[in-house]
Structures are given as C-alpha cells and as structure tokens.
Motif scaffolding. Sequence first.
Motif, short mmCIF file in Angstrom:
data_model
loop_
_atom_site.label_atom_id
_atom_site.label_comp_id
_atom_site.label_asym_id
_atom_site.label_seq_id
_atom_site.Cartn_x
_atom_site.Cartn_y
_atom_site.Cartn_z
N ALA A 42 0.95 -1.19 -0.05
CA ALA A 42 0.27 0.10 -0.02
C ALA A 42 0.95 1.06 0.11
N LEU A 43 1.78 1.14 0.72
CA LEU A 43 2.98 2.39 0.74
C LEU A 43 3.56 2.42 -0.45
N ALA A 44 4.07 1.38 -1.39
CA ALA A 44 4.44 1.46 -2.66
C ALA A 44 3.49 2.37 -3.59
N GLN A 45 2.10 2.35 -3.55
CA GLN A 45 1.21 3.03 -4.18
C GLN A 45 1.37 4.33 -4.09
N THR A 46 1.98 4.76 -2.89
CA THR A 46 2.13 6.42 -2.65
C THR A 46 3.29 6.90 -2.95
N ALA A 47 4.36 6.10 -3.40
CA ALA A 47 5.61 6.59 -3.80
C ALA A 47 5.53 7.90 -4.68
N GLY A 48 6.21 8.88 -3.90
CA GLY A 48 6.47 10.13 -4.65
C GLY A 48 5.37 10.98 -4.36
N PRO A 61 4.17 14.90 4.73
CA PRO A 61 5.65 14.65 3.95
C PRO A 61 5.12 13.72 2.90
N LYS A 62 6.32 13.81 2.00
CA LYS A 62 6.11 12.96 0.88
C LYS A 62 6.76 11.55 0.97
N LEU A 63 6.51 10.39 0.60
CA LEU A 63 7.31 9.18 0.80
C LEU A 63 7.76 8.81 -0.47
N LEU A 98 6.83 -4.10 -5.94
CA LEU A 98 5.64 -4.14 -5.19
C LEU A 98 4.56 -3.52 -5.88
N VAL A 99 4.63 -2.77 -7.09
CA VAL A 99 3.64 -2.47 -7.90
C VAL A 99 3.41 -2.85 -8.86
N ASP A 100 4.02 -4.24 -9.08
CA ASP A 100 3.80 -5.11 -10.34
C ASP A 100 3.94 -4.38 -11.59
N LEU A 101 5.36 -3.72 -11.54
CA LEU A 101 5.67 -2.94 -12.84
C LEU A 101 6.66 -3.63 -13.65
N SER A 102 6.32 -4.24 -14.48
CA SER A 102 7.28 -5.10 -15.41
C SER A 102 8.02 -4.29 -16.43
N SER A 103 9.25 -4.84 -16.94
CA SER A 103 9.98 -4.22 -17.79
C SER A 103 9.18 -3.66 -18.89
N GLY A 104 8.41 -4.79 -19.47
CA GLY A 104 7.61 -4.33 -20.71
C GLY A 104 6.55 -3.55 -20.64
N GLU A 105 5.96 -3.17 -19.27
CA GLU A 105 5.07 -2.09 -19.04
C GLU A 105 5.63 -0.94 -19.07
#
Length: 228
Positions: A34-40, A90-92, A103-110
């Motif tokens: 869940a934290l990974a979805q808020t990165a940046g 604050p920002k994460l 964590l956010v399921d971001l592949s090299s193809g995407e």
Amino acid sequence: MTWARQYIDAIVQRDVSELAEIANLAKMPRFLRALAQTAGQMCNYTQLGAQLGLDGKTVSRYIGIFEQLYLLKRIDVWAPNRLSRVVKTPKLQFLDSGLLAALVDLSSGEIAHNRTRFGNLLESFVYAELLKHSSTADGDYRLLYYRDADKFEVDVVIENAAGHILGIDVKASASVNAADLRGLRKLASMAGKQFKLGVLLYDGTETLPLGGGIWAAPLATLWGEQRK
C-alpha cells in the motif's frame, strides 16, 4: 516476481520482528504494498490507515520501522517559513527502485508503454541517487520537496546550511516543453535570492539553458556522464 515476495517475507519475518513488536506481522507485506502505491506522493496517515484498518498513529509508526530498515524515507516540504515544513504533509520515497517496481507490479514491458507509472519509479530512483550523493558530499544538505496549494510541485529541493536551494524535477521523456518548467519557476519566485539553480532531468541527450537559472539536463548527468 518470486524473489520480491521472498525478500518482502524475509524483511517482515526477520528484520521487522527484530526492531519492534508487531501484533500482526502478516499485515506488514500488504501495508508495504500500500505504501508503494503512494511513492512520490504526499502520504496522509489517516486516509491510508482507513484503507487497511489501522489508525494514523499506527501507520506513522510502521512507516518509521521501514525507515529504520532503509526501505523508504519521509521527505519534508520546502517552505520559506520553517514552521510550515513541520506541519505540512510529508512525501514518501522508496530507496530501492527495484523493490518498488516489484511491489507495484511494474514489469520491464510495461515500463516501455506506461510512461506515467515509469515516471513515478524514475523519480524514486533519482531521489535515492541524490541522497547517496548528498550523504558523501562536503557540507550539510537536506533533500526536501515543494508543493503548494495551487499544485505547483518540484520533485526534489536540495537545501544547504545557508538556506540556498537547488530544485530538481524529473521527466520520463526525451523532450521538454514550457509546462514542464512551471514548478521550478514557481519555486524560483518563492525562494528569491535563495534559489541558485533549477534542473529538469529528462531522457534526452542535450543540456539546454531554459532561462531564469533553469536548465534541462540528461539523466546521465547524475553520474557525471552525458550520452554521445
């Protein structure tokens, strides 16, 4: 990504349990995702906790644990008034962009097709690199970010002990347009004489003067290199 799941499980079962007593360790991998979805992004503890059945204080405590493990970092906002820096959200940023991608399921193809999601990952990567540079540089530097009520934003603001600042924005594109400079220009106007330089890091090959002490520079300049 099997390795990522194993790594996350190891963090929770070994590292987290050694640092703190957590009533339900099984919730921690979900919390980290869940934290990974808020990165940046700015992180509202109460809103995030409501999605996970946790109160705001518990969310802040759990984030503190992951900070101690050097997985992520809370970044304060830059403001001319130092009190405002303390009270604003604050920002994460994650410090391991490979883990963040998993964590956010971001592949090299995407990455090749979804530049928005890649942009968030790239910002985290650049932040982590700048943090490394600042920790070994001579002098005392703080890494902050800028965002105001009108949604003008700068990804990273580097401030030295004298209060002089350098603004850095990150763009996952090989071109630059006027809209990309709105955050840096607003920061320059707010900081006045304290603003020394603005840099837009982009996926191009040329270093370009953009006026007002702002430059576009290739991402490779992070390592003192420039593409041929």
